[in-house]
Write a protein that holds these residues in place. Sequence first.
Motif, mmCIF file in Angstrom:
data_model
loop_
_atom_site.group_PDB
_atom_site.id
_atom_site.type_symbol
_atom_site.label_atom_id
_atom_site.label_comp_id
_atom_site.label_asym_id
_atom_site.label_seq_id
_atom_site.Cartn_x
_atom_site.Cartn_y
_atom_site.Cartn_z
ATOM 1 N N ARG A 116 -4.549 -7.102 -5.628
ATOM 2 C CA ARG A 116 -5.411 -6.052 -5.451
ATOM 3 C C ARG A 116 -4.694 -4.561 -5.484
ATOM 4 O O ARG A 116 -5.017 -4.047 -6.320
ATOM 5 N N LEU A 117 -3.501 -4.494 -4.602
ATOM 6 C CA LEU A 117 -2.940 -3.164 -4.670
ATOM 7 C C LEU A 117 -2.188 -2.840 -6.011
ATOM 8 O O LEU A 117 -2.368 -1.548 -6.227
ATOM 9 N N LEU A 118 -1.764 -3.856 -6.569
ATOM 10 C CA LEU A 118 -1.085 -3.682 -7.830
ATOM 11 C C LEU A 118 -2.143 -3.404 -9.113
ATOM 12 O O LEU A 118 -1.683 -3.221 -10.215
ATOM 13 N N ARG B 117 -8.712 3.522 2.072
ATOM 14 C CA ARG B 117 -9.675 2.782 1.464
ATOM 15 C C ARG B 117 -9.212 1.701 0.861
ATOM 16 O O ARG B 117 -9.631 0.463 1.063
ATOM 17 N N ASP B 118 -8.291 1.917 -0.104
ATOM 18 C CA ASP B 118 -7.929 0.634 -1.066
ATOM 19 C C ASP B 118 -7.112 -0.389 0.027
ATOM 20 O O ASP B 118 -7.030 -1.415 -0.456
ATOM 21 N N VAL B 119 -6.239 0.032 0.820
ATOM 22 C CA VAL B 119 -5.444 -0.575 1.856
ATOM 23 C C VAL B 119 -6.538 -1.422 2.771
ATOM 24 O O VAL B 119 -6.321 -2.506 2.750
ATOM 25 N N LEU B 120 -7.436 -0.757 2.984
ATOM 26 C CA LEU B 120 -8.467 -1.509 3.972
ATOM 27 C C LEU B 120 -9.149 -2.821 3.018
ATOM 28 O O LEU B 120 -9.447 -3.785 3.455
ATOM 29 N N HIS B 121 -9.786 -2.421 1.827
ATOM 30 C CA HIS B 121 -10.304 -3.307 1.008
ATOM 31 C C HIS B 121 -9.325 -4.464 0.753
ATOM 32 O O HIS B 121 -9.898 -5.788 0.486
ATOM 33 N N GLY C 39 0.698 -1.234 0.167
ATOM 34 C CA GLY C 39 0.072 -0.151 0.024
ATOM 35 C C GLY C 39 0.948 1.163 -0.069
ATOM 36 O O GLY C 39 0.582 2.261 -0.740
ATOM 37 N N GLU C 40 2.022 1.275 0.825
ATOM 38 C CA GLU C 40 2.628 2.343 0.934
ATOM 39 C C GLU C 40 3.505 2.395 -0.475
ATOM 40 O O GLU C 40 3.896 3.577 -1.011
ATOM 41 N N GLN C 41 4.027 1.294 -1.078
ATOM 42 C CA GLN C 41 4.710 1.456 -2.371
ATOM 43 C C GLN C 41 4.048 1.823 -3.359
ATOM 44 O O GLN C 41 4.409 2.737 -4.292
ATOM 45 N N VAL C 42 2.709 1.683 -3.471
ATOM 46 C CA VAL C 42 1.982 2.456 -4.813
ATOM 47 C C VAL C 42 1.253 3.557 -4.283
ATOM 48 O O VAL C 42 0.393 4.019 -5.069
#
Length: 452
Positions: A164-166, A118-122, A110-113
């Motif tokens: 998901r984060l990528l 909200r994106d981190v939570l999902h 999450g920090e990288q991108v």
Amino acid sequence: MIAAALADWATGPLDPPAAVRRAALRHLLDGLGTALAGRRGGTVDPALHVARDLGGPPEATLLGGRDSIGAPAAALAAGAMVHALDFDDTHAAGLVHATAVVLPAAFAVGEQVGASGRDVLHAAIAGYETVCRVAAAAPHGFHARGLHATMVAGVFSSALVTARLLRLDAARATDALGIAGSQAGGLLAFLHTGAATKQLHPGFASHAGILAARLAAAGAAGPANVFDGPHGVFDALAAGPVDPASIIAGLGQRWETLRIGIKPYPACQLSHAAIDAARAARRQPGFPADPAAIARIDVDVHPDSAPTVCGPGRDLTRPATPYAAKFSLPWSVAATLLDGDLTTASYRPDAIDRADVTALAARLHWRIVATGGHAADAPGAVVVTLADGTTVRGAVPRSGGGPDTPLTDDELAAKFLGNAGPAGAPVVDLLRRLDDLDDLDPIMAALAAAGD
């Protein structure tokens, strides 16, 4: 294929109910607290040292510090930190430490991108559902083969959090799951020596999951039959009945995130019911002020708990290390009967050689009682017999902190501050507002300040 269906759900639109979002936020807060306590305790210094050596581009911050290194290395250290004290949460059906494999990937990637809160939570919620469902599909099946379910199932969770984060599509995320499966493992051999390998397992899983997703993003293919077989993860690593189809049953309707418990004691979850029963016995009017009056202690133990916390081949009354003491039901129950509680101080290196605990633990006898249900959610019963033949009993229907007897928000905040220290107070408010944060920068800064 199950992996394809799971990947499609995990990378698609998510709208978790408010209760699920709240539960995930509570677990992330708890995990950050145990991470700060684990870092401060010094037992994860080797993991921190290796993470710094691995280095990499400045993508993510080591939790509780200011070093900026590659996301896989940061996740390796974070997983070890969250799990260092065995004070992190547990999903009873899968017997997995969910946050220890979800949080490291969610925060590092999450920090990288530059992901929003909200994106981190999902992504974290997708990870919670994955690790819990994969492990619960083979209840105690991985443990029965001598493997740590947290690492076995955790590689898949970390892979999907990262995917998901990528913003990988479902096909690439399916490849990530297939690749991750070849890195599933985690031996329980530590039980016989008190070695620290179990603390490292979540870090291994987090690191492996991130690499699996990166490899998939680069074009590497993974077997889509990683859950279905033949030669899938359940065929290779699980004993007893398995139900792979349950991994995707009710996705988006049945939320395993709501079934994760938060530990009140820094000891193996499988001892918690006995610990709670011991505390209940201490509250009875006939409990003696002088422990010398205790002639015998009898404890009921679930059949799936016994190999881990009462297993043969170990000195359960005189554990070799503080970590071994956390996996000795006799030692932990004896310490509880003497002190009335179990805290991180109970397992200090200078505490495990206490003669009074050792002597009382030697008077403890346990018997297998098949109560049905999951071992981590089983009832607890303790009978204390005094020298004059009087008995004092304590019993609980299940251990505290689970989804049916949860810690209150105030109790959780108190646990967090007890682990993080008073300087961690800003993190509590920031985590509660994670949904509204533009990125993780304020949380990482607050964690660094708490770690100073």
